[in-house]
Design a protein around this motif. Structure first.
Motif, PDB file in Angstrom:
ATOM      1  N   ARG A   2      -2.455  -0.809  -3.459  1.00 18.61           N
ATOM      2  CA  ARG A   2      -1.258  -0.030  -3.170  1.00 18.61           C
ATOM      3  C   ARG A   2      -1.004   0.954  -4.315  1.00 18.61           C
ATOM      4  N   GLY A   3      -0.318   2.039  -4.017  1.00 15.38           N
ATOM      5  CA  GLY A   3       0.073   2.984  -5.043  1.00 15.38           C
ATOM      6  C   GLY A   3      -1.046   3.849  -5.577  1.00 15.38           C
ATOM      7  N   SER A   5      -2.416   6.379  -3.807  1.00 13.12           N
ATOM      8  CA  SER A   5      -2.277   7.641  -3.082  1.00 13.12           C
ATOM      9  C   SER A   5      -3.311   7.852  -1.975  1.00 13.12           C
ATOM     10  N   ARG A   6      -4.121   6.851  -1.678  1.00 11.70           N
ATOM     11  CA  ARG A   6      -5.087   6.998  -0.589  1.00 11.70           C
ATOM     12  C   ARG A   6      -4.398   6.880   0.763  1.00 11.70           C
ATOM     13  N   ALA A   7      -4.649   7.864   1.624  1.00 12.59           N
ATOM     14  CA  ALA A   7      -4.058   7.858   2.962  1.00 12.59           C
ATOM     15  C   ALA A   7      -5.113   7.549   4.019  1.00 12.59           C
ATOM     16  N   ASP A  60      -3.923   2.705   3.610  1.00 11.71           N
ATOM     17  CA  ASP A  60      -2.767   1.936   3.168  1.00 11.71           C
ATOM     18  C   ASP A  60      -2.279   0.916   4.189  1.00 11.71           C
ATOM     19  N   THR A  61      -2.814   0.935   5.416  1.00 13.52           N
ATOM     20  CA  THR A  61      -2.330  -0.012   6.425  1.00 13.52           C
ATOM     21  C   THR A  61      -3.420  -0.910   7.012  1.00 13.52           C
ATOM     22  N   CYS A  90      -2.560  11.451  -0.616  1.00 16.90           N
ATOM     23  CA  CYS A  90      -1.234  11.954  -0.271  1.00 16.90           C
ATOM     24  C   CYS A  90      -0.311  11.746  -1.473  1.00 16.90           C
ATOM     25  N   LYS A  93       2.364   8.970  -1.591  1.00 17.72           N
ATOM     26  CA  LYS A  93       1.964   7.565  -1.710  1.00 17.72           C
ATOM     27  C   LYS A  93       1.722   7.168  -3.164  1.00 17.72           C
ATOM     28  N   GLY A  94       1.945   8.063  -4.081  1.00 16.00           N
ATOM     29  CA  GLY A  94       1.722   7.791  -5.499  1.00 16.00           C
ATOM     30  C   GLY A  94       0.849   8.867  -6.094  1.00 16.00           C
ATOM     31  N   GLU A 132       9.901  15.935   3.238  1.00 15.00           N
ATOM     32  CA  GLU A 132       8.609  15.465   2.714  1.00 15.00           C
ATOM     33  C   GLU A 132       7.927  16.558   1.913  1.00 15.00           C
TER      34      GLU A 132
END
Length: 151
Positions: A2-3, A5-7, A60-61, A90, A93-94, A132
């Motif tokens: 997590r954190g 920034s990978r989308a 991230d999911t 992204c 996302k960090g 955003e």
């Protein structure tokens, strides 16, 4: 992770004549189960690393793991998978992946120079009309200005 920034994760496999019995599959898992403290319980897919296979998934999911490969025919070496992996990042996302990411040049620029260039283009095109967009622009501006002395 997590954190980071990978989308989106993209993996393209380059292994000719790969046998499924050799292992090395990419295992995509279902959403974490809250009752099991976030551990995934469902296997959605197992993708063998076969030539010309492209796998895309939301980083991230979709939890995932790479299964081990078997020993080679002479039992002294582990088989190696070859792939090209790309992550679409992204800033919402960090920021670690944007500023502290790859040391390789991006279009002839350092990561910091690339972030500054994106910020300038966003400002020029006024792409900050949404909430955003403003958040992303603010993040890029802050990181580009913070690191301006090193650019």
């Amino acid at each position: 992770r997590r954190g980071n920034s990978r989308a989106l994760t993209c993996v393209y496999y380059l292994n000719e004549a790969w046998e499924p019995s050799w292992g090395g599959a990419l295992r995509l898992l279902g959403p974490p189960a809250p009752e099991l403290k976030g551990a995934p319980t469902e296997i959605l897919a197992e993708v063998s690393p076969v030539l010309d296979t492209l796998v895309l998934f939301f980083s991230d999911t979709v939890p995932h793991e790479i299964l081990p490969t078997s020993q080679s025919h002479d039992e002294t070496h582990t088989r190696r998978r070859c792939a090209i992996s790309t992550w679409y990042l992204c800033p919402l996302k960090g920021g670690a992946g944007f500023i502290d990411g790859s040391p390789l040049p991006i279009c002839g620029q350092s990561p910091r120079e690339a972030a500054r260039s994106i910020r300038c283009r966003w400002d020029e095109k006024k792409l900050t009309s949404t909430e955003e967009g403003r958040e992303a622009s603010d993040w890029i501006r802050a990181n580009a200005e913070e690191n301006a002395a090193t650019i």
